[in-house]
Design a protein around this motif. Structure first.
Motif, short mmCIF file in Angstrom:
data_model
loop_
_atom_site.label_atom_id
_atom_site.label_comp_id
_atom_site.label_asym_id
_atom_site.label_seq_id
_atom_site.Cartn_x
_atom_site.Cartn_y
_atom_site.Cartn_z
N ASP A 57 0.80 -1.22 0.00
CA ASP A 57 0.00 0.00 0.00
C ASP A 57 0.84 1.28 0.00
OD1 ASP A 57 -2.42 -1.44 0.11
OD2 ASP A 57 -2.26 -1.65 2.28
N LYS A 87 5.10 2.32 12.55
CA LYS A 87 3.68 2.58 12.34
C LYS A 87 3.34 4.06 12.35
CE LYS A 87 1.99 -1.88 14.03
NZ LYS A 87 1.10 -2.58 15.00
N VAL A 88 4.11 4.85 13.09
CA VAL A 88 3.84 6.30 13.14
C VAL A 88 4.09 6.92 11.76
CG1 VAL A 88 4.51 8.50 14.16
CG2 VAL A 88 4.38 6.45 15.59
N ALA A 90 4.21 5.28 8.99
CA ALA A 90 3.27 4.64 8.07
C ALA A 90 1.91 5.34 8.09
CB ALA A 90 3.11 3.17 8.41
N PHE A 91 1.47 5.76 9.28
CA PHE A 91 0.18 6.43 9.39
C PHE A 91 0.15 7.72 8.59
CE2 PHE A 91 -2.62 9.54 11.40
CZ PHE A 91 -3.82 8.87 11.37
N PHE A 92 1.24 8.49 8.68
CA PHE A 92 1.27 9.76 7.96
C PHE A 92 1.54 9.56 6.47
CE2 PHE A 92 2.03 11.23 12.33
CZ PHE A 92 1.11 12.26 12.39
N SER A 93 2.13 8.43 6.10
CA SER A 93 2.34 8.14 4.68
C SER A 93 1.07 7.64 4.02
CB SER A 93 3.45 7.10 4.51
OG SER A 93 4.67 7.57 5.04
N ASN A 94 0.39 6.73 4.70
CA ASN A 94 -0.87 6.17 4.21
C ASN A 94 -1.62 5.61 5.41
OD1 ASN A 94 -3.02 4.90 3.03
ND2 ASN A 94 -1.82 3.60 1.66
N PRO A 95 -2.56 6.38 5.96
CA PRO A 95 -3.24 5.93 7.18
C PRO A 95 -4.01 4.63 7.02
CG PRO A 95 -4.32 7.86 6.23
CD PRO A 95 -3.04 7.68 5.50
N PHE A 96 -4.32 4.24 5.79
CA PHE A 96 -5.06 3.01 5.55
C PHE A 96 -4.17 1.88 5.05
CE2 PHE A 96 -7.88 6.66 4.67
CZ PHE A 96 -8.82 6.47 5.67
N ASN A 98 -1.36 -1.17 5.04
CA ASN A 98 -1.01 -2.30 5.89
C ASN A 98 0.51 -2.43 5.90
OD1 ASN A 98 -0.45 -4.94 6.94
ND2 ASN A 98 -2.56 -5.53 6.49
#
Length: 232
Positions: A57, A87-88, A90-96, A98
């Motif tokens: 993703d 994960k932090v 990752a959330f700002f890169s693509n919050p949805f 995996n």
């Protein structure tokens, strides 16, 4: 005139789901040859390559490199340059997205865009047109919007109306910034700027035929005009 050589570059992905390619004139000619007739219109001696790729993703893009660079640096793609470390991020890169799946997902080349490099003449033309755009915008839409917002609101709701209008104006500006790069990436610059040209035509018609002349008029006279009341 750009062409997408995605399939040819996807075939060179290494077993470890990495990619390394030197964009020389020979490599450019091979990639352009895989594009058929579309690739024949681009000179392999003077073109640029940018690769958009994904692991699961999460997506990333390489910097543009040119085939006529005397000291070319190879494009190197690996998972660490695309998949967030935690994960932090990752959330700002693509919050949805995996993150766990992306850590084992295969490398997918979404686009490998080869574009002819324009000459100095085109560069000067673009610069002059940009300067002309800035000048016309400064004396047209750049000021007309703020005049309309400040003068056309009825006095009884001016403060609230201005706040709402400014919020909408900034939201539209943010929306334009958000859709610009994805639209350009999928359809090219021409599509985006033709859409802007269409918006400019609508703006010109509205400002020319529907906005009243407010020079020399008081705010009360402007309000009376929109309410259809005779002048006091």
């Amino acid at each position: 005139m750009r062409v997408d050589c995605q399939s040819a570059l996807q075939a060179t992905v290494q077993p470890g789901q990495t990619l390394s390619v030197s964009f020389t004139p020979e490599t450019a000619a091979k990639l352009l040859g895989s594009a058929g007739e579309a690739g024949k219109g681009i000179s392999s001696q003077r073109c640029s390559l940018i690769v958009i790729y994904a692991y699961g993703d999460f997506r990333a893009a390489t910097t543009a490199i040119r085939s006529d660079d005397p000291a070319p640096k190879p494009i190197k793609i690996d998972r660490d340059d695309c998949v967030p470390a935690n994960k932090v991020v990752a959330f700002f890169s693509n919050p949805f997205g995996n993150l766990n799946t992306a850590r084992t997902a295969p490398l997918v080349i979404e686009s490998a865009l080869i574009t002819p490099v324009p000459g100095a003449r085109e560069g000067w033309l673009i610069a002059l047109l940009l300067f002309a755009f800035m000048a016309f915008f400064a004396v047209g839409p750049g000021i007309c919007v703020w005049l309309a917002l400040s003068e056309l609101m009825p006095t009884r709701i001016r403060s609230n109306g201005m706040s709402i209008a400014l919020l909408i104006n900034q939201a539209i500006s943010a929306g334009i910034a958000a859709v610009f790069l994805p639209t350009v990436g999928k359809f090219g610059y021409a599509t985006m700027f033709f859409a802007f040209a269409g918006c400019t035509i609508v703006y010109f018609v509205t400002a020319t035929f529907f906005l009243p002349e407010t020079k020399g008029k008081t705010l009360e006279e402007i309000e009376a005009h929109f309410e259809g009341r005779p002048k006091a």
